[in-house]
Scaffold this motif. Structure first.
Motif, mmCIF file in Angstrom:
data_model
loop_
_atom_site.group_PDB
_atom_site.id
_atom_site.type_symbol
_atom_site.label_atom_id
_atom_site.label_comp_id
_atom_site.label_asym_id
_atom_site.label_seq_id
_atom_site.Cartn_x
_atom_site.Cartn_y
_atom_site.Cartn_z
ATOM 1 N N VAL A 126 52.030 43.799 40.214
ATOM 2 C CA VAL A 126 51.146 43.816 41.376
ATOM 3 C C VAL A 126 50.114 44.930 41.165
ATOM 4 N N GLU A 127 48.864 44.608 41.450
ATOM 5 C CA GLU A 127 47.722 45.504 41.217
ATOM 6 C C GLU A 127 47.464 45.747 39.731
ATOM 7 N N GLY A 128 48.063 44.889 38.879
ATOM 8 C CA GLY A 128 47.787 44.992 37.449
ATOM 9 C C GLY A 128 47.482 43.621 36.893
ATOM 10 N N LEU A 129 47.535 43.491 35.565
ATOM 11 C CA LEU A 129 47.324 42.196 34.925
ATOM 12 C C LEU A 129 48.420 41.235 35.367
ATOM 13 N N GLY A 130 48.076 39.988 35.524
ATOM 14 C CA GLY A 130 49.105 39.032 35.925
ATOM 15 C C GLY A 130 48.665 37.611 35.664
ATOM 16 N N SER A 131 49.450 36.686 36.174
ATOM 17 C CA SER A 131 49.074 35.290 36.051
ATOM 18 C C SER A 131 49.647 34.496 37.210
ATOM 19 N N ILE A 132 49.027 33.374 37.444
ATOM 20 C CA ILE A 132 49.576 32.445 38.429
ATOM 21 C C ILE A 132 49.736 31.088 37.756
ATOM 22 N N ILE A 133 50.882 30.482 37.994
ATOM 23 C CA ILE A 133 51.153 29.148 37.487
ATOM 24 C C ILE A 133 51.191 28.228 38.700
ATOM 25 N N ILE A 134 50.260 27.301 38.744
ATOM 26 C CA ILE A 134 50.184 26.387 39.886
ATOM 27 C C ILE A 134 50.723 25.035 39.435
ATOM 28 N N GLY A 135 51.945 24.718 39.887
ATOM 29 C CA GLY A 135 52.583 23.462 39.483
ATOM 30 C C GLY A 135 52.273 22.369 40.492
ATOM 31 N N ILE A 136 51.789 21.253 39.986
ATOM 32 C CA ILE A 136 51.357 20.164 40.871
ATOM 33 C C ILE A 136 52.147 18.894 40.549
ATOM 34 N N GLY A 137 52.776 18.326 41.553
ATOM 35 C CA GLY A 137 53.476 17.054 41.361
ATOM 36 C C GLY A 137 52.879 16.021 42.301
#
Ligand code: BTN
Length: 245
Positions: A126-137
């Motif tokens: 949090v407040e640093g580098l990160g990623s989001i994985i958005i899974g769609i079905g």
């Protein structure tokens, strides 16, 4: 794919015949993937839903995960990205003439039953580098859903008697996602709030949240559900919602 080649956002599209879950696969391998990558699977053996539920694997559907690498993992900004994704999918379906609606926070409904779910997972500091994985079905061209979920879920094919071109559908979703992502980045959810509200089926209805009955009054600036209970206003930013029709 032509679209991926000309996209400023999506750099890679990975097609897999069978995988446990596209979200799990992306989570485990994300260090090898570019920003942004889409992983698509024809079959999932352990498809995951929200709140540790399973995602039933239907044939001829869309099961994919979008990986976005973030320079700054700002939760307040990033959580509504899932709502934005649902809005984009609803918008594309409506362009196809499908009479779909959004159930807060990010399910897509058609004729009172679910046709699409989204599972977003964050990783990083949090407040640093990160990623989001958005899974769609999305339940697309399967003729029907299994007996045990037939009261709550359906498919585009079952409701419209039409076959949908899944490649076209994926590309239209990615194009629309890319086109409006900069607006999301600049203005946040509030830019999309009116559109979201006009398709949200919860507004004005009673809902059950953790067993408590409330009246859904509004969708807030950051996509939170604004409810009323015994004259008090309660804002909900996540949780399970059961609609009472
Ligand atoms: C929900 O409504 O509970 C969310 C369902 C999300 C399903 C998709 S299918 C692709 C991706 N991989 C998973 O394991 N889940 C998501």
């Amino acid at each position: 794919r032509d679209y991926i080649q000309s996209s400023n956002l999506f750099k890679e599209f990975i097609y897999i015949d069978e995988v446990d879950s596209t979200n799990t696969y992306v989570k485990q391998n994300q260090q090898h993937f570019k920003n942004a990558t889409v992983v698509y699977a024809e079959r999932q053996t352990q498809g995951r839903g929200r709140l540790s539920r399973r995602w039933v694997d239907l044939e001829k559907g869309i099961k994919m995960s979008i990986l976005l690498k973030l320079l700054l993992l700002d939760l307040e900004k990033i959580i509504p990205l899932t709502l934005f994704t649902g809005l984009v999918i609803n918008r594309v379906l409506r362009k196809y003439g499908v009479n779909s609606f959004i159930k807060w926070s990010n399910d897509i409904y058609l004729n009172g039953k679910k046709i699409c779910g989204i599972l977003s997972e964050l990783s990083g500091e949090v407040e640093g580098l990160g990623s989001i994985i958005i899974g769609i079905g999305i339940n697309v061209n399967a003729k029907s859903v299994p007996e045990d979920i037939k009261d709550i879920a359906t498919t585009l094919k079952a409701e419209t008697s039409q076959d949908f071109d899944r490649t076209r559908l994926i590309i239209d979703i990615l194009i629309e996602f890319e086109r409006d992502l900069s607006n999301f980045d600049k203005y946040g959810f509030s830019y999309f709030r009116d559109e979201y509200k006009s398709f949200c089926i919860n507004l004005g209805k009673e809902i059950l949240i953790n067993g408590e009955r409330m009246l859904c009054r509004d969708i807030g600036e950051n996509g939170e559900l604004v409810c009323e209970k015994d004259g008090k206003i309660i804002e909900i930013s996540s949780g399970e919602v059961t609609i009472r029709f």
